[in-house]
Scaffold this motif. Structure first.
Motif, short mmCIF file in Angstrom:
data_model
loop_
_atom_site.label_atom_id
_atom_site.label_comp_id
_atom_site.label_asym_id
_atom_site.label_seq_id
_atom_site.Cartn_x
_atom_site.Cartn_y
_atom_site.Cartn_z
N GLY A 69 51.67 57.90 42.52
CA GLY A 69 50.64 58.46 41.76
C GLY A 69 49.93 57.58 40.51
O GLY A 69 49.17 58.17 39.68
N TYR A 70 50.46 56.51 40.57
CA TYR A 70 50.11 55.76 39.69
C TYR A 70 49.29 54.53 39.67
O TYR A 70 49.81 53.99 40.79
CB TYR A 70 51.26 55.14 38.49
CG TYR A 70 52.01 56.25 37.66
CD1 TYR A 70 51.75 56.14 36.29
CD2 TYR A 70 52.80 57.35 38.20
CE1 TYR A 70 52.11 57.10 35.56
CE2 TYR A 70 53.25 58.18 37.26
CZ TYR A 70 53.11 58.13 35.92
OH TYR A 70 53.65 59.19 35.02
N ALA A 71 48.14 54.19 39.04
CA ALA A 71 47.60 53.00 39.55
C ALA A 71 48.14 51.67 38.86
O ALA A 71 48.26 51.87 37.60
CB ALA A 71 46.01 52.98 38.82
N VAL A 72 48.72 50.78 39.81
CA VAL A 72 49.47 49.88 39.31
C VAL A 72 48.51 48.49 39.21
O VAL A 72 47.83 48.27 40.20
CB VAL A 72 50.58 49.45 40.15
CG1 VAL A 72 51.48 48.22 39.59
CG2 VAL A 72 51.56 50.71 40.10
N ARG A 73 48.88 47.80 38.08
CA ARG A 73 48.00 46.54 37.90
C ARG A 73 48.76 45.43 37.30
O ARG A 73 49.86 45.65 36.53
CB ARG A 73 46.67 46.98 36.83
CG ARG A 73 45.85 45.72 36.27
CD ARG A 73 44.99 46.20 35.31
NE ARG A 73 43.96 47.44 35.69
CZ ARG A 73 43.29 48.20 34.91
NH1 ARG A 73 43.59 48.22 33.68
NH2 ARG A 73 42.37 48.93 35.40
N PHE A 74 48.43 44.28 37.73
CA PHE A 74 48.87 43.26 37.07
C PHE A 74 47.73 42.39 36.33
O PHE A 74 46.89 41.86 37.11
CB PHE A 74 49.65 42.17 38.32
CG PHE A 74 50.75 42.80 39.02
CD1 PHE A 74 51.80 42.68 38.31
CD2 PHE A 74 50.54 43.33 40.10
CE1 PHE A 74 53.17 43.16 38.84
CE2 PHE A 74 51.78 43.80 40.75
CZ PHE A 74 53.14 43.60 40.07
N ASN A 75 48.20 42.07 35.02
CA ASN A 75 47.09 41.42 34.12
C ASN A 75 47.65 39.75 34.39
O ASN A 75 48.65 39.69 33.67
CB ASN A 75 46.83 41.98 32.94
CG ASN A 75 46.18 43.43 32.88
OD1 ASN A 75 45.37 43.72 33.49
ND2 ASN A 75 46.92 44.33 32.06
N MET A 76 46.75 39.08 34.94
CA MET A 76 46.91 37.74 35.06
C MET A 76 46.53 36.86 33.91
O MET A 76 45.17 37.08 33.96
CB MET A 76 46.45 37.36 36.38
CG MET A 76 46.68 38.11 37.56
SD MET A 76 48.50 38.28 38.04
CE MET A 76 48.70 36.76 38.84
N TYR A 77 47.27 36.07 33.23
CA TYR A 77 46.81 35.10 32.02
C TYR A 77 47.22 33.71 32.48
O TYR A 77 48.17 33.47 33.13
CB TYR A 77 47.42 35.71 30.91
CG TYR A 77 46.83 37.16 30.41
CD1 TYR A 77 47.34 38.20 30.63
CD2 TYR A 77 45.96 36.89 29.28
CE1 TYR A 77 46.91 39.28 30.19
CE2 TYR A 77 45.56 38.14 28.56
CZ TYR A 77 45.94 39.14 29.23
OH TYR A 77 45.48 40.55 28.81
N THR A 78 46.57 32.77 32.14
CA THR A 78 46.94 31.40 31.70
C THR A 78 47.09 31.28 30.27
O THR A 78 46.39 31.92 29.45
CB THR A 78 46.03 30.58 32.57
OG1 THR A 78 44.78 30.62 31.55
CG2 THR A 78 45.80 30.75 33.74
N VAL A 79 47.73 30.01 29.90
CA VAL A 79 47.79 29.73 28.26
C VAL A 79 46.94 28.32 28.53
O VAL A 79 46.93 27.61 29.50
CB VAL A 79 49.06 29.60 27.91
CG1 VAL A 79 49.95 30.61 27.91
CG2 VAL A 79 49.98 28.27 28.68
N PRO A 80 46.57 27.96 27.35
CA PRO A 80 45.87 26.50 27.29
C PRO A 80 46.95 25.54 27.23
O PRO A 80 47.93 25.83 26.66
CB PRO A 80 45.12 26.58 25.90
CG PRO A 80 45.78 27.42 25.27
CD PRO A 80 46.38 28.46 26.17
N GLY A 81 46.78 24.44 27.97
CA GLY A 81 48.08 23.50 28.11
C GLY A 81 48.18 22.42 27.26
O GLY A 81 49.20 21.80 26.83
#
Lengths: 193, 157
Positions: A69-81
């Protein structure tokens, strides 16, 4: 620290791609973004310099779908290298639930990879993350380069035991999905309420 | 991992009142990690997911800047545009309240309404946290199993 919204029935996890400059963090994200069907992904937001180097972070959400019953999300990030963006890297790691460390397989990058990894550990510790149990995947990117760093070298130098390792050529998409699949699996397996 | 949790949002009424009193266009409540957990007003013109991620980044960067000049943090950020302006403030030290408004002459009114709403939210937040312990309705083993199946399907190689 995942977000759990009981009122709006939403759960989000934060995944961060970390690694030295030009190791292929953004390339990983761009490949995932362009390969997923539109219903599974939101817009890709990129904060970069005029030279297309990441300035703060790249970001897009992966919509996993409804689970219990839950909308599941992965928030994808990069960092500056790049080295001088250390403060930004630390900020992006805040609240991360899982990390992919994107190492550059070129032989002359061994030291840079190790320095970046150690800075990541230090930054995670600054947020009181338990590094022993923290979901982490090591990706050896650019495996098509000449004389790549043999697998195992970075693990030995960094004292890593049992960390999942993947080889990739992110510009061709090789190994990218295997990596993201593993890190998201680890994050879900560790999920607690 | 201790999750940030919210429950049936008592904030919705507060946000509706804030919109009414200030004449603002939109209000979002965003966690430090960059997730929207409540919203009010018109959000149809905005990608709220991206907005939340960007504002969280902006706010945390500003906090570091504040520390560099000897402050704990700047509690308010105001961005002025040609037509639209954004007022961002911190609620209970951990939640960002983002208010978008159009009439620049209303800046003072927005600031006042935000301060009042923030005070009320700081009272409501602990009560909401207490209640959420009774509303946990997720079976973790089932959640994990189904989520892992979805991951397999989405990231097929």
């Amino acid at each position: 620290m995942p977000y759990v919204g009981f009122h709006n029935k939403e759960i989000s996890f934060k995944i961060v791609y970390y690694g030295p400059g030009m190791s292929g963090k953004t390339t990983n994200l761009v490949h995932i973004h362009k390969t997923l069907v539109p219903a599974r992904r939101g817009d890709l937001v990129t904060l970069d310099t005029a030279q297309e180097r990441t300035l703060f972070f790249d970001f897009f959400p992966v919509e996993l779908g409804r689970v219990e019953g839950y909308a599941v999300r992965f928030n994808m990030y990069t960092v500056p290298g790049q080295l001088y963006y250390e403060a930004s890297r630390r900020l992006v790691l805040d609240g991360a639930d899982g990390v992919v460390f994107v190492a550059d397989s070129q032989h002359q990058k061994i030291e840079e990879n190790c320095e970046s990894f150690l800075s990541m550990q230090k930054n995670l510790r600054s947020y009181d993350m338990d590094l022993q149990s923290f979901p982490l995947v090591l990706q050896y990117n650019k495996r098509d380069c000449e004389n790549p760093i043999p697998l195992g070298v970075l693990e030995r130098q960094l004292g890593l035991n049992g960390v999942p390792v993947y080889e990739s050529v992110a510009v061709k998409g090789d190994g990218v999905f295997e990596t993201v699949k593993k890190v998201t699996q680890l994050v879900v397996e560790q999920f607690q309420i | 991992m201790t999750p940030v949790t919210t429950t049936k949002s008592p904030f919705e009424d507060l946000l509706a009142a804030l919109i009414r009193e200030s004449g603002a266009l939109t209000v979002l409540l965003v966690t430090r990690q960059g997730t929207v957990f409540s919203q009010g007003g018109d959000t149809s013109y905005m990608n709220t997911t991206a907005m939340a991620a960007l504002v969280a980044g902006m706010f945390s960067a500003t906090r570091e800047v504040a520390r560099m000049v000897g402050e704990d943090q700047f509690s308010i950020l105001l961005q002025q545009g040609e037509r639209r302006h954004i007022h961002i403030s911190l609620v209970a030290g951990e939640i960002m309240m983002i208010v978008v408004f159009e009439d620049q002459a209303r800046t003072g009114m927005v600031r006042h309404a935000c301060r009042r709403a923030a005070e009320q939210m700081a009272v409501v937040l602990p009560q909401a946290r207490e209640r959420e312990t009774m509303e946990k309705d997720i079976s973790l083993p089932a959640f994990r199993e189904y989520a892992l199946n979805l991951i397999d399907r989405i990231f097929q190689t």
